[in-house]
Design a protein around this motif. Sequence first.
Motif, PDB file in Angstrom:
ATOM      1  N   ALA A 194      24.659   3.988  -1.697  1.00  0.00           N
ATOM      2  CA  ALA A 194      23.322   4.548  -1.462  1.00  0.00           C
ATOM      3  C   ALA A 194      22.300   3.914  -2.385  1.00  0.00           C
ATOM      4  O   ALA A 194      21.165   3.612  -1.979  1.00  0.00           O
ATOM      5  CB  ALA A 194      23.364   6.072  -1.663  1.00  0.00           C
ATOM      6  N   GLY A 198      19.144   1.580  -1.179  1.00  0.00           N
ATOM      7  CA  GLY A 198      17.813   2.149  -1.368  1.00  0.00           C
ATOM      8  C   GLY A 198      16.725   1.116  -1.587  1.00  0.00           C
ATOM      9  O   GLY A 198      15.641   1.209  -0.999  1.00  0.00           O
ATOM     10  N   ARG A 232      17.697   4.589   6.286  1.00  0.00           N
ATOM     11  CA  ARG A 232      17.341   5.613   5.299  1.00  0.00           C
ATOM     12  C   ARG A 232      18.249   6.828   5.438  1.00  0.00           C
ATOM     13  O   ARG A 232      18.662   7.427   4.439  1.00  0.00           O
ATOM     14  CB  ARG A 232      15.883   6.012   5.513  1.00  0.00           C
ATOM     15  CG  ARG A 232      15.380   7.122   4.596  1.00  0.00           C
ATOM     16  CD  ARG A 232      15.447   6.717   3.143  1.00  0.00           C
ATOM     17  NE  ARG A 232      14.477   5.674   2.836  1.00  0.00           N
ATOM     18  CZ  ARG A 232      14.401   5.079   1.653  1.00  0.00           C
ATOM     19  NH1 ARG A 232      15.259   5.421   0.686  1.00  0.00           N
ATOM     20  NH2 ARG A 232      13.513   4.128   1.435  1.00  0.00           N
ATOM     21  N   THR A 235      21.607   5.984   3.959  1.00  0.00           N
ATOM     22  CA  THR A 235      21.485   6.021   2.497  1.00  0.00           C
ATOM     23  C   THR A 235      21.508   7.453   1.983  1.00  0.00           C
ATOM     24  O   THR A 235      22.161   7.772   0.978  1.00  0.00           O
ATOM     25  CB  THR A 235      20.185   5.334   2.069  1.00  0.00           C
ATOM     26  OG1 THR A 235      20.168   4.000   2.571  1.00  0.00           O
ATOM     27  CG2 THR A 235      20.064   5.302   0.551  1.00  0.00           C
ATOM     28  N   ASP A 236      20.780   8.318   2.694  1.00  0.00           N
ATOM     29  CA  ASP A 236      20.744   9.727   2.304  1.00  0.00           C
ATOM     30  C   ASP A 236      22.124  10.365   2.404  1.00  0.00           C
ATOM     31  O   ASP A 236      22.537  11.149   1.539  1.00  0.00           O
ATOM     32  CB  ASP A 236      19.742  10.467   3.187  1.00  0.00           C
ATOM     33  CG  ASP A 236      19.549  11.908   2.751  1.00  0.00           C
ATOM     34  OD1 ASP A 236      19.569  12.165   1.542  1.00  0.00           O
ATOM     35  OD2 ASP A 236      19.383  12.780   3.636  1.00  0.00           O
ATOM     36  N   ARG A 237      22.861  10.030   3.464  1.00  0.00           N
ATOM     37  CA  ARG A 237      24.207  10.585   3.633  1.00  0.00           C
ATOM     38  C   ARG A 237      25.124  10.170   2.492  1.00  0.00           C
ATOM     39  O   ARG A 237      25.819  10.996   1.897  1.00  0.00           O
ATOM     40  CB  ARG A 237      24.793  10.111   4.962  1.00  0.00           C
ATOM     41  CG  ARG A 237      24.181  10.745   6.192  1.00  0.00           C
ATOM     42  CD  ARG A 237      24.721  10.101   7.444  1.00  0.00           C
ATOM     43  NE  ARG A 237      24.209  10.708   8.662  1.00  0.00           N
ATOM     44  CZ  ARG A 237      24.474  10.248   9.876  1.00  0.00           C
ATOM     45  NH1 ARG A 237      25.252   9.174  10.033  1.00  0.00           N
ATOM     46  NH2 ARG A 237      23.975  10.848  10.942  1.00  0.00           N
ATOM     47  N   LYS A 240      24.551  11.926  -0.777  1.00  0.00           N
ATOM     48  CA  LYS A 240      24.960  13.337  -0.888  1.00  0.00           C
ATOM     49  C   LYS A 240      26.462  13.494  -1.137  1.00  0.00           C
ATOM     50  O   LYS A 240      26.913  14.589  -1.493  1.00  0.00           O
ATOM     51  CB  LYS A 240      24.562  14.098   0.379  1.00  0.00           C
ATOM     52  CG  LYS A 240      23.069  14.396   0.475  1.00  0.00           C
ATOM     53  CD  LYS A 240      22.740  15.146   1.751  1.00  0.00           C
ATOM     54  CE  LYS A 240      21.335  15.726   1.714  1.00  0.00           C
ATOM     55  NZ  LYS A 240      20.289  14.711   1.549  1.00  0.00           N
ATOM     56  N   PRO A 290      21.886  16.147   7.473  1.00  0.00           N
ATOM     57  CA  PRO A 290      22.344  14.749   7.483  1.00  0.00           C
ATOM     58  C   PRO A 290      23.865  14.615   7.496  1.00  0.00           C
ATOM     59  O   PRO A 290      24.414  13.766   8.201  1.00  0.00           O
ATOM     60  CB  PRO A 290      21.740  14.168   6.193  1.00  0.00           C
ATOM     61  CG  PRO A 290      20.589  15.052   5.871  1.00  0.00           C
ATOM     62  CD  PRO A 290      20.996  16.410   6.324  1.00  0.00           C
TER      63      PRO A 290
END
Length: 393
Positions: A194, A198, A232, A235-237, A240, A290
């Motif tokens: 991630a 980013g 995006r 990346t967010d997944r 987390k 997500p």
Amino acid sequence: MFRQLLNWRSLLALIAILIVSGTVWYSSYLADKIEKDERKKVELWVEAVTSFSNSSNNETGLAIMITRQNEIPIIETTEKDSIITWVNLDSSRVEEGWKKNDPRRILTTNSYLQDKLKSFRSENESIVWTDPLDPTRKNKYYYGHSRLLDEVRYYPLAQLFIVGLFILITVMALRTNYRSTQNQVWAGMAKETAHQLGTPVSSLEGWIEILRESHSNESFFPEIEKDIGRLRLVTDRFGKIGSTPQLEEKNIIEQVNNMVEYIRKRAGGKVSFHVSTHGLENIPVKISAPLFDWVIENLLKNALDAMEGKGSIKIDIQNDEKNATIDVSDTGKGISSQNIGKVFKPGFTTKKRGWGLGLSLSKRIIEQYHKGSLTVKQSEPGKGTTFRIVLKK
């Protein structure tokens, strides 16, 4: 290296089995030896007692024999097993019935003596003595095991139990530590991925804005923005994973339909999608959108791979007071019975280019982050597979 480790484990297991077998065999050998020795002692004791009863000159020898025989419990009975006397038993237990029972009948009515007699009869063969002056008179001598014999016989079993318990605790601790380390590795890799994604994603977003200022009429900008938004989201997944996600109340019917539409556009015209909600339009459940979308996406992609681009995918969403249930079914090649228990293990895959992480991550997301369950509801080779998600409301 794996084979060497397996060989070492096999060798250690073989050595452990040999040690355990040797311990049990030697303990059994000692127990048999002590048992034979104790029978000889009882026979000598019986001979001393009977000799004393027929001659007053052996009182000293009898006293010596009785002093030596101070561990083995013995019960003397008539030929019909009526108790005459006893030695080396708990006197307090025998005398419990004296106040309530006739002293003349205490030996035959005392439950403690009767239980011991039954136990001795099952443990050892009795020693029979015949009165030389009256051949019709026969007495039996039943005896039990000494404390030493019991310790020799049962100590190895207790030792093996303790060792086995220690090994079990050690294996569980190592397994827990291995899983913890494995989880940390996966979480670390996900967060690093991630982090690495980013920067270029932010850069692409900036370049899109620059291009839009100089080429505002280009029709391909919306598609590029969709792909950047997709990056995006990925990346967010990954960001987390390893952290406790914030759960928000969402309509899972809407979430599932959005992912179905996303996959439908990329599946081709030979795959049909059917979503059944049983007339429901809204099922509110607290989820991390997500991560939940990631699970649905993984299941749909696995269904597409199993069908090899042709077939039918059905999503059945049900609701009750406690749970929301989502069944994802395909008409693919199915899963063999020996592989059903492996599908959620990291690294397991039947694909030529698969990593075997999708279902493993999906199960982790549903069970650890959403406190639900992800299982294989049913699967039959050649007919398809159904995965079931259960979310607590």
